[in-house]
Design an enzyme around this catalytic site. Structure first.
Site, PDB file in Angstrom:
ATOM      1  N   ARG A 159      30.288 -25.706 -32.252  1.00  0.00           N
ATOM      2  CA  ARG A 159      29.848 -24.589 -33.078  1.00  0.00           C
ATOM      3  C   ARG A 159      28.399 -24.835 -33.477  1.00  0.00           C
ATOM      4  O   ARG A 159      27.796 -25.819 -33.091  1.00  0.00           O
ATOM      5  CB  ARG A 159      30.736 -24.422 -34.318  1.00  0.00           C
ATOM      6  CG  ARG A 159      31.936 -23.499 -34.110  1.00  0.00           C
ATOM      7  CD  ARG A 159      32.295 -22.774 -35.398  1.00  0.00           C
ATOM      8  NE  ARG A 159      31.182 -21.974 -35.901  1.00  0.00           N
ATOM      9  CZ  ARG A 159      31.047 -21.592 -37.169  1.00  0.00           C
ATOM     10  NH1 ARG A 159      31.962 -21.930 -38.065  1.00  0.00           N
ATOM     11  NH2 ARG A 159      29.987 -20.878 -37.544  1.00  0.00           N
ATOM     12  N   ASP A 170      34.753 -28.484 -40.410  1.00  0.00           N
ATOM     13  CA  ASP A 170      33.292 -28.515 -40.290  1.00  0.00           C
ATOM     14  C   ASP A 170      32.732 -29.925 -40.159  1.00  0.00           C
ATOM     15  O   ASP A 170      31.825 -30.164 -39.369  1.00  0.00           O
ATOM     16  CB  ASP A 170      32.641 -27.860 -41.513  1.00  0.00           C
ATOM     17  CG  ASP A 170      32.700 -26.347 -41.460  1.00  0.00           C
ATOM     18  OD1 ASP A 170      32.808 -25.801 -40.351  1.00  0.00           O
ATOM     19  OD2 ASP A 170      32.640 -25.717 -42.525  1.00  0.00           O
ATOM     20  N   GLU A 204      20.614 -21.788 -48.357  1.00  0.00           N
ATOM     21  CA  GLU A 204      21.368 -22.587 -47.395  1.00  0.00           C
ATOM     22  C   GLU A 204      21.026 -22.117 -45.980  1.00  0.00           C
ATOM     23  O   GLU A 204      20.687 -20.954 -45.763  1.00  0.00           O
ATOM     24  CB  GLU A 204      22.883 -22.448 -47.607  1.00  0.00           C
ATOM     25  CG  GLU A 204      23.401 -23.114 -48.859  1.00  0.00           C
ATOM     26  CD  GLU A 204      24.932 -23.170 -48.885  1.00  0.00           C
ATOM     27  OE1 GLU A 204      25.471 -23.905 -49.706  1.00  0.00           O
ATOM     28  OE2 GLU A 204      25.576 -22.466 -48.076  1.00  0.00           O
ATOM     29  N   ARG A 258      20.500 -18.163 -46.407  1.00  0.00           N
ATOM     30  CA  ARG A 258      21.821 -17.683 -46.817  1.00  0.00           C
ATOM     31  C   ARG A 258      22.009 -17.970 -48.299  1.00  0.00           C
ATOM     32  O   ARG A 258      21.828 -19.101 -48.739  1.00  0.00           O
ATOM     33  CB  ARG A 258      22.892 -18.384 -45.995  1.00  0.00           C
ATOM     34  CG  ARG A 258      24.321 -18.269 -46.508  1.00  0.00           C
ATOM     35  CD  ARG A 258      25.256 -19.065 -45.608  1.00  0.00           C
ATOM     36  NE  ARG A 258      26.641 -19.079 -46.081  1.00  0.00           N
ATOM     37  CZ  ARG A 258      27.663 -19.616 -45.400  1.00  0.00           C
ATOM     38  NH1 ARG A 258      27.449 -20.177 -44.221  1.00  0.00           N
ATOM     39  NH2 ARG A 258      28.892 -19.583 -45.896  1.00  0.00           N
ATOM     40  N   ASP A 259      22.356 -16.948 -49.066  1.00  0.00           N
ATOM     41  CA  ASP A 259      22.745 -17.126 -50.468  1.00  0.00           C
ATOM     42  C   ASP A 259      24.261 -17.110 -50.522  1.00  0.00           C
ATOM     43  O   ASP A 259      24.882 -16.052 -50.420  1.00  0.00           O
ATOM     44  CB  ASP A 259      22.154 -16.012 -51.338  1.00  0.00           C
ATOM     45  CG  ASP A 259      22.484 -16.182 -52.819  1.00  0.00           C
ATOM     46  OD1 ASP A 259      23.510 -16.825 -53.146  1.00  0.00           O
ATOM     47  OD2 ASP A 259      21.717 -15.667 -53.653  1.00  0.00           O
ATOM     48  N   ASP A 276      23.513  -9.906 -45.399  1.00  0.00           N
ATOM     49  CA  ASP A 276      24.507 -10.980 -45.429  1.00  0.00           C
ATOM     50  C   ASP A 276      25.899 -10.431 -45.106  1.00  0.00           C
ATOM     51  O   ASP A 276      26.090  -9.242 -44.886  1.00  0.00           O
ATOM     52  CB  ASP A 276      24.501 -11.656 -46.804  1.00  0.00           C
ATOM     53  CG  ASP A 276      24.973 -13.104 -46.761  1.00  0.00           C
ATOM     54  OD1 ASP A 276      25.457 -13.556 -45.703  1.00  0.00           O
ATOM     55  OD2 ASP A 276      24.869 -13.792 -47.795  1.00  0.00           O
ATOM     56  N   ARG A 291      33.089 -11.351 -39.743  1.00  0.00           N
ATOM     57  CA  ARG A 291      32.008 -11.759 -38.849  1.00  0.00           C
ATOM     58  C   ARG A 291      32.264 -11.156 -37.466  1.00  0.00           C
ATOM     59  O   ARG A 291      32.597 -11.838 -36.506  1.00  0.00           O
ATOM     60  CB  ARG A 291      31.909 -13.283 -38.801  1.00  0.00           C
ATOM     61  CG  ARG A 291      31.527 -13.894 -40.145  1.00  0.00           C
ATOM     62  CD  ARG A 291      31.492 -15.411 -40.099  1.00  0.00           C
ATOM     63  NE  ARG A 291      31.130 -15.970 -41.394  1.00  0.00           N
ATOM     64  CZ  ARG A 291      31.008 -17.263 -41.656  1.00  0.00           C
ATOM     65  NH1 ARG A 291      31.214 -18.159 -40.685  1.00  0.00           N
ATOM     66  NH2 ARG A 291      30.678 -17.685 -42.863  1.00  0.00           N
ATOM     67  N   TYR A 330      27.476 -17.115 -36.791  1.00  0.00           N
ATOM     68  CA  TYR A 330      26.133 -17.439 -37.249  1.00  0.00           C
ATOM     69  C   TYR A 330      25.094 -16.771 -36.339  1.00  0.00           C
ATOM     70  O   TYR A 330      25.357 -16.448 -35.182  1.00  0.00           O
ATOM     71  CB  TYR A 330      25.904 -18.949 -37.220  1.00  0.00           C
ATOM     72  CG  TYR A 330      26.480 -19.718 -38.389  1.00  0.00           C
ATOM     73  CD1 TYR A 330      27.415 -19.153 -39.250  1.00  0.00           C
ATOM     74  CD2 TYR A 330      26.089 -21.031 -38.635  1.00  0.00           C
ATOM     75  CE1 TYR A 330      27.936 -19.859 -40.311  1.00  0.00           C
ATOM     76  CE2 TYR A 330      26.604 -21.757 -39.693  1.00  0.00           C
ATOM     77  CZ  TYR A 330      27.526 -21.169 -40.535  1.00  0.00           C
ATOM     78  OH  TYR A 330      28.037 -21.876 -41.589  1.00  0.00           O
TER      79      TYR A 330
END
Length: 470
Positions: A118, A151, A277, A293-294, A324, A368, A402
């Protein structure tokens, strides 16, 4: 002549003939060798036709093709001269996005040896672009792919492979042990940043040309993490952003200036009401712009721009076209965090052009899924939701993930500007597709052009489940 004399005479003649024959053979060999040396220019490449050889010189992959024609070897290759990527040019003027690559990793991995991975991203030197990715230390359709939705694990590593190819053990290069990473090229060598270790004590390992040059310890002991896309090099200095602290509240954010793998300066952002982020960064006229990214409370994206002395400015994209996920329906924007549906998020990017902005985002507000590029001619500064261009990339019925920015420098393209590009991760498997035991992704990428482009969907396209899932 008596019999003995006859024998001696015949023997002498035979010896003379043998010596002459030997000398002729030696002369023939010397002649062939000299002719071959002249033809090849004293090169000693041998082998079958069209043999492709890849060498790694000065930390930049260089492709050579040797073609054997009638024992004559002809070599063609790119200039390997090191340069300094200046990053002083402005972004190229563009009207849309042309499809650049699609690796079809999951489809190929149903039958071939392809890494479970990923967080893919792309970065370019002055010679080539490469795909970087975080493998799970496992292959698709294999028992070790089980549980790879996680992750952070000790089996994850940053690796790279040629652009557009499915990442496999046969074409990939190990870069760093990492569950969070970044990489970029300054024109002389690759800088890689790999973060690994426990959540309360992770360490970032910096390498330059494959050699460890620096380490950075987690300063908040709250999951040190970095961009998951390329860092930025300007005039020999490379810049990256790291985050340490809560993902659902105010954290600590630092910018690092790095030269040849050594940190020479760092600052902490004073941004108590912002959350940064997984920043997507790019150079523009000698400065660095990052869109992030918030994950705390913003459905619009935060940005930070800084110069080579790390003097910085911060803000949020003002447009009512929110970037977002999750996010509310487009409406009234804000130059501060838009808190409606602001919790959680996904890595993404945007490109600033004056007061305008290209916004990349999922097509779905909640999942997503899908992907589109939107041009808001006043979106960097104005809060309305009007836009003038929308280009479809992935249909709303297909999974995305992403996304991030990367650029191609004039030293690579021959243009007089920096070409903006982006990639999109197409995640398959868990947690959304529970018929599988694994989580992995393929990727697509696009580059900005000032000519015709297509509206279409370029989905992952793999048929699940795999054999290992049944």
């Amino acid at each position: 002549m008596n019999p003995n004399q006859k024998i001696i005479t015949i023997g002498s003649i035979s010896i003379a003939i043998g010596i002459i024959s030997l000398m002729l053979q030696i002369g023939n060999i010397i002649s062939i060798w000299a002719s071959h040396s002249i033809q090849t220019g004293s090169q000693n490449h041998t082998g079958i036709c069209n043999q492709r050889i890849i060498t790694y010189e000065n930390s930049t992959w260089v492709n050579h093709t040797y073609v054997n024609i009638n024992n004559t070897n002809v070599v063609a290759g790119k200039d390997k001269t090191s340069v300094t990527l200046a990053g002083n040019s402005s972004l190229c003027s563009i009207s849309g996005w042309a499809i650049y690559t699609k690796d079809n990793s999951i489809r190929i991995g149903s039958k071939g040896d392809v890494f479970v991975m990923r967080e893919p991203f792309i970065s370019c030197s002055h010679l080539e672009c490469r795909t970087f990715f975080l493998t799970q230390g496992a292959l698709l359709n294999d028992k070790h792919s089980n549980g790879t939705v996680k992750d952070r694990s000790p089996y994850r590593a940053l690796m790279s492979c040629p652009l557009g190819e499915a990442p496999s053990p046969y074409n990939s290069k190990f870069e760093s042990v990492a569950w969070s990473a970044s990489a970029c090229h300054d024109g002389m060598g690759w800088l890689t940043i790999g973060i690994s270790g426990p959540d309360n004590g992770a360490v970032a390992v910096l390498k330059y040309n494959g050699i460890i040059t620096e380490t950075i310890k987690s300063w908040k002991k709250r999951i040190l993490r970095t961009q998951e896309s390329e860092c930025v090099c300007v005039n020999g200095s490379c810049f990256t952003i790291m985050t340490d602290g809560p993902s659902n509240g105010a954290a600590s954010y630092k910018i690092f200036k790095i030269e040849k793998g050594k940190v020479i300066k760092s600052i902490e952002l004073n941004a108590p009401n912002s959350h940064y982020e997984e920043c997507s960064c790019y150079p523009d006229t000698g400065t660095v712009m990052c869109v992030c990214r918030d994950n705390w409370h913003g459905s619009n994206r935060p940005w930070v721009s800084f110069n080579q002395n790390l003097d910085y400015q911060i803000g949020y994209i003002c447009s009512g076209v929110f970037g977002d996920n999750p996010r509310p329906k487009d409406g009234e924007g804000s130059c501060n965090p838009v808190t409606v549906d602001g919790a959680d998020g996904v890595k993404g990017f945007s490109y600033k052009y004056g007061n305008g902005v290209w916004i990349g985002r999922t097509k779905s507000n909640r999942l997503r899924k899908g992907f589109e590029m939107i041009w808001d001619p006043n979106g960097w500064t104005d809060t309305d939701s009007d836009f003038s261009v929308k280009q479809d990339v992935v249909a709303i019925t297909d999974w995305s993930g992403y996304s991030g920015s990367f650029v191609q420098h004039p030293e690579l393209t021959g243009l007089d500007c920096i070409r903006p590009c982006f990639w999109v991760e197409l995640v398959r498997g868990r947690p959304r597709e529970n018929t599988t035991i694994w989580t992995s992704g393929s990727s697509i990428s696009f580059c900005g052009v000032n000519s015709d482009t297509a509206n279409w969907s370029w989905p992952d396209g793999a048929e699940l489940p795999f054999t290992i899932d049944k």
